[in-house]
Design a protein around this motif. Structure first.
Motif, PDB file in Angstrom:
ATOM      1  N   GLY A 179       0.830  -1.206   0.000  1.00  0.00           N
ATOM      2  CA  GLY A 179       0.000   0.000   0.000  1.00  0.00           C
ATOM      3  C   GLY A 179       0.859   1.249   0.000  1.00  0.00           C
ATOM      4  O   GLY A 179       2.077   1.192   0.256  1.00  0.00           O
ATOM      5  N   ALA A 180       0.207   2.377  -0.308  1.00  0.00           N
ATOM      6  CA  ALA A 180       0.944   3.647  -0.337  1.00  0.00           C
ATOM      7  C   ALA A 180       1.397   4.042   1.063  1.00  0.00           C
ATOM      8  O   ALA A 180       2.478   4.616   1.238  1.00  0.00           O
ATOM      9  CB  ALA A 180       0.064   4.745  -0.931  1.00  0.00           C
ATOM     10  N   LEU A 181       0.566   3.741   2.068  1.00  0.00           N
ATOM     11  CA  LEU A 181       0.950   4.138   3.427  1.00  0.00           C
ATOM     12  C   LEU A 181       2.201   3.364   3.862  1.00  0.00           C
ATOM     13  O   LEU A 181       3.108   3.925   4.475  1.00  0.00           O
ATOM     14  CB  LEU A 181      -0.216   3.895   4.387  1.00  0.00           C
ATOM     15  CG  LEU A 181      -0.080   4.579   5.733  1.00  0.00           C
ATOM     16  CD1 LEU A 181      -0.023   6.097   5.599  1.00  0.00           C
ATOM     17  CD2 LEU A 181      -1.219   4.172   6.658  1.00  0.00           C
ATOM     18  N   ASN A 254      -6.138  14.798  -1.115  1.00  0.00           N
ATOM     19  CA  ASN A 254      -7.022  14.355  -0.040  1.00  0.00           C
ATOM     20  C   ASN A 254      -6.744  15.238   1.164  1.00  0.00           C
ATOM     21  O   ASN A 254      -5.618  15.215   1.658  1.00  0.00           O
ATOM     22  CB  ASN A 254      -6.711  12.881   0.287  1.00  0.00           C
ATOM     23  CG  ASN A 254      -7.593  12.333   1.381  1.00  0.00           C
ATOM     24  OD1 ASN A 254      -8.472  13.018   1.903  1.00  0.00           O
ATOM     25  ND2 ASN A 254      -7.356  11.083   1.763  1.00  0.00           N
ATOM     26  N   ASP A 282       2.726  11.661  -2.964  1.00  0.00           N
ATOM     27  CA  ASP A 282       1.737  10.586  -2.900  1.00  0.00           C
ATOM     28  C   ASP A 282       0.762  10.740  -4.064  1.00  0.00           C
ATOM     29  O   ASP A 282      -0.034  11.674  -4.100  1.00  0.00           O
ATOM     30  CB  ASP A 282       1.017  10.670  -1.544  1.00  0.00           C
ATOM     31  CG  ASP A 282       0.083   9.498  -1.314  1.00  0.00           C
ATOM     32  OD1 ASP A 282      -0.260   8.796  -2.285  1.00  0.00           O
ATOM     33  OD2 ASP A 282      -0.318   9.294  -0.149  1.00  0.00           O
ATOM     34  N   SER A 313      -0.503   3.563  -5.469  1.00  0.00           N
ATOM     35  CA  SER A 313      -1.364   2.585  -4.806  1.00  0.00           C
ATOM     36  C   SER A 313      -2.420   2.047  -5.758  1.00  0.00           C
ATOM     37  O   SER A 313      -2.877   2.749  -6.665  1.00  0.00           O
ATOM     38  CB  SER A 313      -2.072   3.253  -3.632  1.00  0.00           C
ATOM     39  OG  SER A 313      -3.007   2.356  -3.055  1.00  0.00           O
ATOM     40  N   LYS A 316      -7.245   3.132  -4.620  1.00  0.00           N
ATOM     41  CA  LYS A 316      -8.358   3.971  -5.088  1.00  0.00           C
ATOM     42  C   LYS A 316      -8.718   3.646  -6.534  1.00  0.00           C
ATOM     43  O   LYS A 316      -9.836   3.878  -6.972  1.00  0.00           O
ATOM     44  CB  LYS A 316      -8.008   5.458  -4.963  1.00  0.00           C
ATOM     45  CG  LYS A 316      -7.477   5.844  -3.597  1.00  0.00           C
ATOM     46  CD  LYS A 316      -8.472   5.593  -2.491  1.00  0.00           C
ATOM     47  CE  LYS A 316      -7.746   5.532  -1.157  1.00  0.00           C
ATOM     48  NZ  LYS A 316      -8.547   5.491   0.011  1.00  0.00           N
ATOM     49  N   ARG A 323      -4.303  -4.419  -0.829  1.00  0.00           N
ATOM     50  CA  ARG A 323      -3.118  -4.036  -0.051  1.00  0.00           C
ATOM     51  C   ARG A 323      -1.848  -4.095  -0.909  1.00  0.00           C
ATOM     52  O   ARG A 323      -0.854  -4.735  -0.548  1.00  0.00           O
ATOM     53  CB  ARG A 323      -2.945  -4.904   1.221  1.00  0.00           C
ATOM     54  CG  ARG A 323      -4.111  -4.948   2.180  1.00  0.00           C
ATOM     55  CD  ARG A 323      -4.704  -3.589   2.512  1.00  0.00           C
ATOM     56  NE  ARG A 323      -3.726  -2.579   2.879  1.00  0.00           N
ATOM     57  CZ  ARG A 323      -3.771  -1.312   2.431  1.00  0.00           C
ATOM     58  NH1 ARG A 323      -4.723  -0.893   1.611  1.00  0.00           N
ATOM     59  NH2 ARG A 323      -2.879  -0.476   2.808  1.00  0.00           N
TER      60      ARG A 323
HETATM   61  C1  LIG Z   1      -3.549  10.348  -0.230  1.00  0.00           C
HETATM   62  C2  LIG Z   1      -3.656   8.938   0.244  1.00  0.00           C
HETATM   63  N1  LIG Z   1      -2.557   8.202   0.391  1.00  0.00           N
HETATM   64  C3  LIG Z   1      -2.609   6.931   0.802  1.00  0.00           C
HETATM   65  C4  LIG Z   1      -3.802   6.327   1.121  1.00  0.00           C
HETATM   66  C5  LIG Z   1      -3.788   4.910   1.587  1.00  0.00           C
HETATM   67  O1  LIG Z   1      -3.333   4.090   0.539  1.00  0.00           O
HETATM   68  P1  LIG Z   1      -3.085   2.551   0.744  1.00  0.00           P
HETATM   69  O2  LIG Z   1      -4.407   1.910   1.041  1.00  0.00           O
HETATM   70  O3  LIG Z   1      -2.506   2.095  -0.557  1.00  0.00           O
HETATM   71  O4  LIG Z   1      -2.122   2.381   1.879  1.00  0.00           O
HETATM   72  C6  LIG Z   1      -4.978   7.060   1.006  1.00  0.00           C
HETATM   73  C7  LIG Z   1      -6.267   6.461   1.382  1.00  0.00           C
HETATM   74  O5  LIG Z   1      -7.232   7.157   1.622  1.00  0.00           O
HETATM   75  C8  LIG Z   1      -4.907   8.385   0.535  1.00  0.00           C
HETATM   76  O6  LIG Z   1      -5.998   9.132   0.383  1.00  0.00           O
END
Ligand SMILES: Cc1ncc(COP(=O)(O)O)c(C=O)c1O
Length: 482
Positions: A179-181, A254, A282, A313, A316, A323
């Motif tokens: 995931g991006a996080l 976001n 991001d 990621s 979305k 994941r």
């Molecule tokens: C800007 C941003 N980055 C990362 C995420 C989370 O991404 P991931 O589910 O791939 O960890 C979100 C989810 O809302 C997001 O809005």
């Protein structure tokens, strides 16, 4: 050193744009109210040093007594603190309350609408992608399944995608993450040290801010203006804070939904280079352009500054449950990131990477459907807001998942508290502020199908009535059943 706002800039904020002081009553009250609104709107962040009374008096052309009395009122109400040697520093009456991460919940009662999460149900076509992945799996079973940087074919597909966007990329620059996080966590491990400062936009994605703090870095806020990222503001904040890293979301931000155009990207890149700051960009929402073809999207930030680390990621574009995300890192930094990866989680799951590969091969068709759904949800939400909450203000975003609404009164926390009694979960504006604040805003994700989006807005309107009339939050219905 506290970041500061100059007297001319504060005078401009007070007299220009929407957040004015009220024109009724004595001038000092009006001035204090103007500053308080800027704090509620997130244009003045907690911790910012205000100009001296003398400087603001000159910039506003009012009497010194007016400014002194206004600062006095703000101090009394908890919006200013006077610190020896630092002058008057903006504070929040609640104290700095860095919003915690937003938390998805399991066991939500079936009729509760959850607007705390900006995410869709799975893309149509996901089950077929899993079937394709299962068909490809036997080929991988004789191996160990350990691919700490990602399956080679997935890294290639992701690199090809960047190259097609005008950013030539070698597969070795790509690392697949969960995931991006998680990608952000990896980037912080590779590039950050505890105690370093990291700039974050305010508002921003709460879980990213929490991840940065969780890694021991100190967040420094950059207040976003109506058009999103402002290169001059970035320059001032980086100069004042010497932040080594900057977490930015330039594509359908976001929560504000803004898209940073090419000229600003170029200026931002220049500032980043001048201040020797590495941007962690991001791009999670980048595929969700609703009003322009992909060919008309701005170039990726990394094409303006080759030191940028890009986070991507599948969440979305296709489904959060996969994941799977990824990082694109500068060629010179691949070794550093690979080392960091070996100390983290040794890779993402093979099957989900194969699913991502199948999705990427059909991306045009799948994303076209995703965008169609999102346009319908956006239209439903916008028209329901016009009907049920006509005094809420927002710019219809040209992509992404969020409507960032300005409330007619700064009661976002009261609104979030009132929501559960109406079968709703809502995050207060303060969750998106670097140190809280933002009571004048509410984020409404546009991810629900149109009928539910309309129903969600009806419930928001009922909760807003309670928040405005001060009706104590009722807990008539359980929001979570398990
Ligand atoms: C800007 C941003 N980055 C990362 C995420 C989370 O991404 P991931 O589910 O791939 O960890 C979100 C989810 O809302 C997001 O809005």
């Amino acid at each position: 050193m506290s970041p500061s706002v100059s007297a001319p800039r504060l005078a401009g904020l007070l007299t220009g744009g929407s957040p004015r002081g009220t024109d009724d009553g004595p001038a000092y009250r009006s001035l204090a109210e103007g500053v308080r609104r800027l704090v509620a709107d997130g244009r003045l962040l907690a911790g910012t040093r205000l100009p001296s009374e003398r400087e603001l008096t000159a910039a506003l052309g009012v009497s010194r007594t007016t400014v002194a009395a206004a600062y006095g009122v703000l101090r009394e109400r908890g919006y200013l603190q006077s610190r020896r040697g630092s002058g008057s520093v903006v504070s929040l009456p609640t104290g700095p309350v860095p919003g915690g991460p937003l938390s998805p919940v399991d066991g939500l009662a079936p009729d509760v609408l959850d607007l705390t999460i900006a995410a869709h149900a799975a893309t149509p076509g996901l089950a077929e992608a899993y079937e394709e992945a299962m068909a490809a799996l036997p080929h991988h079973l004789p191996g160990t399944g350990y691919h700490p940087y990602g399956l080679p074919e997935v890294r290639e597909l992701l690199a090809e995608r960047y190259t097609a966007r005008g950013l030539p990329t070698d597969p070795s620059q790509v690392l697949v993450t969960t995931g991006a996080l998680a990608g952000l966590g990896l980037a912080l491990r590779a590039l950050g040290s505890p105690g370093d400062r990291a700039l974050v936009e305010s508002p921003s994605y709460p879980n990213a801010m929490a991840a940065i703090r969780g890694a021991g870095l100190r967040t420094v806020g950059l207040a976003l203006d109506e058009d999103g990222l402002d290169a001059d503001g970035l320059d001032v904040t980086l100069r004042q804070s010497a932040a080594r890293l900057a977490y930015l979301v330039p594509d359908f931000h976001n929560p504000t939904g803004t898209l940073v155009g090419d000229p600003t990207r170029e200026q931002v890149a220049r500032v980043l280079r001048r201040r020797r700051t590495t941007a962690l960009v991001d791009e999670t929402p980048v595929d969700l352009a609703l009003d322009r073809p992909e060919s008309a999207m701005p170039a990726p930030m990394a094409s303006y500054d080759d030191r940028v680390v890009t986070l991507g990621s599948a969440a979305k574009s296709y489904w959060g449950g996969l994941r799977v995300g990824w990082l694109r890192v500068p060629l010179a930094d691949t070794g550093r990131f690979q080392q960091a990866r070996l100390t983290l989680d040794l890779g993402a799951a093979v099957v989900e990477q194969l699913v991502l590969a199948a999705l990427l091969r059909r991306r045009d068709e799948l994303l076209a459907r995703r965008r169609e759904q999102l346009r319908a949800s956006r239209a439903a939400m916008v028209s329901a807001l016009a009907e049920h909450l006509p005094d809420w203000r927002f710019t219809v975003p040209e992509g992404g998942l969020c409507l960032w609404c300005r409330l007619p009164e700064p009661r976002s926390s009261a609104l979030a508290d009132a929501a559960p009694a109406h079968g709703l979960r809502l995050a207060p504006g303060s969750a998106f502020g670097v140190d809280g604040g933002l009571e004048s805003f509410c984020r409404l994700p546009m991810a629900l199908p149109p009928d539910l989006a309309t129903e969600a807005v009806r419930r928001v309107a009922r909760a807003w009535d309670d928040a405005v009339t001060g009706t104590p939050a009722r807990s008539a219905r359980p929001v979570i059943v398990a």
